[in-house]
Design an enzyme around this catalytic site. Structure first.
Site, mmCIF file in Angstrom:
data_model
loop_
_atom_site.group_PDB
_atom_site.id
_atom_site.type_symbol
_atom_site.label_atom_id
_atom_site.label_comp_id
_atom_site.label_asym_id
_atom_site.label_seq_id
_atom_site.Cartn_x
_atom_site.Cartn_y
_atom_site.Cartn_z
ATOM 1 N N LYS A 1 0.744 -1.083 0.184
ATOM 2 C CA LYS A 1 0.050 0.155 -0.057
ATOM 3 C C LYS A 1 0.846 1.270 -0.034
ATOM 4 O O LYS A 1 0.633 2.369 -0.605
ATOM 5 C CB LYS A 1 -0.970 0.218 1.250
ATOM 6 C CG LYS A 1 -1.825 -1.140 1.130
ATOM 7 C CD LYS A 1 -2.748 -1.246 2.372
ATOM 8 C CE LYS A 1 -3.810 -2.233 2.200
ATOM 9 N NZ LYS A 1 -4.671 -2.900 3.462
ATOM 10 N N GLN B 1 -4.497 -1.503 9.798
ATOM 11 C CA GLN B 1 -4.450 -2.941 9.098
ATOM 12 C C GLN B 1 -5.083 -3.962 9.891
ATOM 13 O O GLN B 1 -4.984 -4.276 10.911
ATOM 14 C CB GLN B 1 -3.003 -3.403 8.712
ATOM 15 C CG GLN B 1 -2.835 -4.652 7.655
ATOM 16 C CD GLN B 1 -3.503 -4.405 6.467
ATOM 17 O OE1 GLN B 1 -3.577 -3.395 5.642
ATOM 18 N NE2 GLN B 1 -4.125 -5.586 5.948
ATOM 19 N N ASP C 1 -10.556 3.450 4.697
ATOM 20 C CA ASP C 1 -10.927 2.070 4.553
ATOM 21 C C ASP C 1 -12.505 1.934 4.456
ATOM 22 O O ASP C 1 -12.782 0.808 4.034
ATOM 23 C CB ASP C 1 -10.532 1.104 5.690
ATOM 24 C CG ASP C 1 -9.339 0.400 5.335
ATOM 25 O OD1 ASP C 1 -9.005 -0.259 4.284
ATOM 26 O OD2 ASP C 1 -8.298 -0.021 6.261
HETATM 27 N N1 GUN Z 1 -7.108 -6.721 5.954
HETATM 28 C C1 GUN Z 1 -7.622 -7.310 4.715
HETATM 29 N N2 GUN Z 1 -8.249 -6.359 4.045
HETATM 30 C C2 GUN Z 1 -8.354 -5.345 4.617
HETATM 31 C C3 GUN Z 1 -8.621 -4.054 3.975
HETATM 32 O O1 GUN Z 1 -9.079 -3.806 3.015
HETATM 33 N N3 GUN Z 1 -8.088 -3.059 4.963
HETATM 34 C C4 GUN Z 1 -7.497 -3.281 6.012
HETATM 35 N N4 GUN Z 1 -7.390 -2.231 6.671
HETATM 36 N N5 GUN Z 1 -7.166 -4.456 6.404
HETATM 37 C C5 GUN Z 1 -7.598 -5.382 5.708
#
Ligand code: GUN
Length: 293
Positions: free
Chosen positions: A54, A98, A121
């Protein structure tokens, strides 16, 4: 019939180019560089890889990223205090925690502490809730569901009036995606682990989305001829011929299902690349919303 393979990598690359052009314009016209704070708690290697990818994607489009790594045994108050600090920092437009979090942390409490206007998110209850209200434009849609919708829309696949069957009801994918399809006038069925006679429902789908995390679960006999199939799964299966000893497959048996579907997303190279592209998009939007009117 052999399905059209929807090229998620190409569509994600196009979105990243659009984001980069808009990031450049925001910088030129308003002197604002979009900024994303990433918060990683613990040392799960898969989560660390996702966060690294990311941040790399941010750098490629000119978004600044600020990485925070906290130990597994971080007390809740310490994490909440960091989120409060990030909430106040003007160069941070988006905050991403995350998931999954270590089990001693209350996910609902943590995600609820991210201010909705920095919740790129889209997991804050007020952002998730708006997804289900017709006529309300959501501020941020969760990235993977937003990626699925973008794949359909950019492939000119109609949603309104179609029967969409979503396998999975998770907070990250299944539930928000079902709401987003409903807001676009699909007729939506959500299936989950307690659903009985699943195949009779999946066979009714014009659009079938698999987001259950079970390798090659969806087989040919579960798909109506001509259906559009979106595969959100990313599963490792052993493969002695691959130097890594494994390869990635989706929740759909791609080789079987491509012979009956009209369009299908591959794994890898389908929904996967879209998740990060939509995160960049959301971070750009958060920065644009910070421009004084
Ligand atoms: N863990 C799995 N998918 C995601 C996501 O889209 N965002 C975040 N923050 N954690 C995740």
């Amino acid at each position: 019939m052999s399905a059209t393979v929807i090229d998620g990598a190409a569509i994600a690359a196009a979105i990243r180019r659009e984001v980069k052009a808009a990031v450049d314009a925001l910088q030129r016209e308003h002197g604002i560089t979009p900024g994303l704070a990433t918060v990683l708690v613990g040392n799960d290697p898969a989560s660390a890889t996702y966060v690294r990818n990311k941040r790399k994607a941010c750098a490629e489009v000119g978004i600044a990223s600020f990485g925070y790594e906290l130990p597994t045994d971080t007390p809740p108050q310490k994490l909440l205090a960091l989120l409060d600090e990030l909430a106040c920092r003007s160069e941070v437009h988006g905050i991403l925690v995350q998931l999954p979090l270590p089990s001693h942390l209350d996910e609902g409490q943590v995600l609820g502490r991210v201010p909705p206007e920095k919740d790129v998110d889209g997991f804050h209850p007020s952002n998730l809730g708006v997804l289900g209200i017709r006529g309300r434009e959501p501020r941020f849609a969760p990235c993977t569901p937003a990626g699925c919708i973008a794949l359909l829309e950019r492939s000119a696949i109609p949603i309104a009036g179609r029967h969409a069957v979503v396998l999975g009801r998770s907070k990250i994918v299944g539930l928000p995606l079902a709401l987003m399809l409903l807001a676009r006038d699909a007729t939506v069925t959500i299936c989950h682990s307690r659903t009985t006679d699943l195949a009779s429902l999946t066979r009714q789908a014009d659009i079938l989305v698999a987001a259950i995390g079970k390798a090659r679960f969806v087989t040919r006999d579960m798909v109506r001829p001509g259906a559009v199939v979106i595969d959100v799964g990313i599963n490792r299966i052993e493969d002695a011929r691959d130097p890594r000893g494994y390869r990635l497959v989706g929740d759909v048996d791609f080789e079987e299902v491509r012979t009956v579907a009209s369009a299908i997303t591959p794994v890898p190279g389908g929904v996967g690349p879209m998740t990060i592209a939509m995160l960049l998009w959301n971070t750009l939007r958060a920065a644009e919303c910070s421009v004084p009117k």
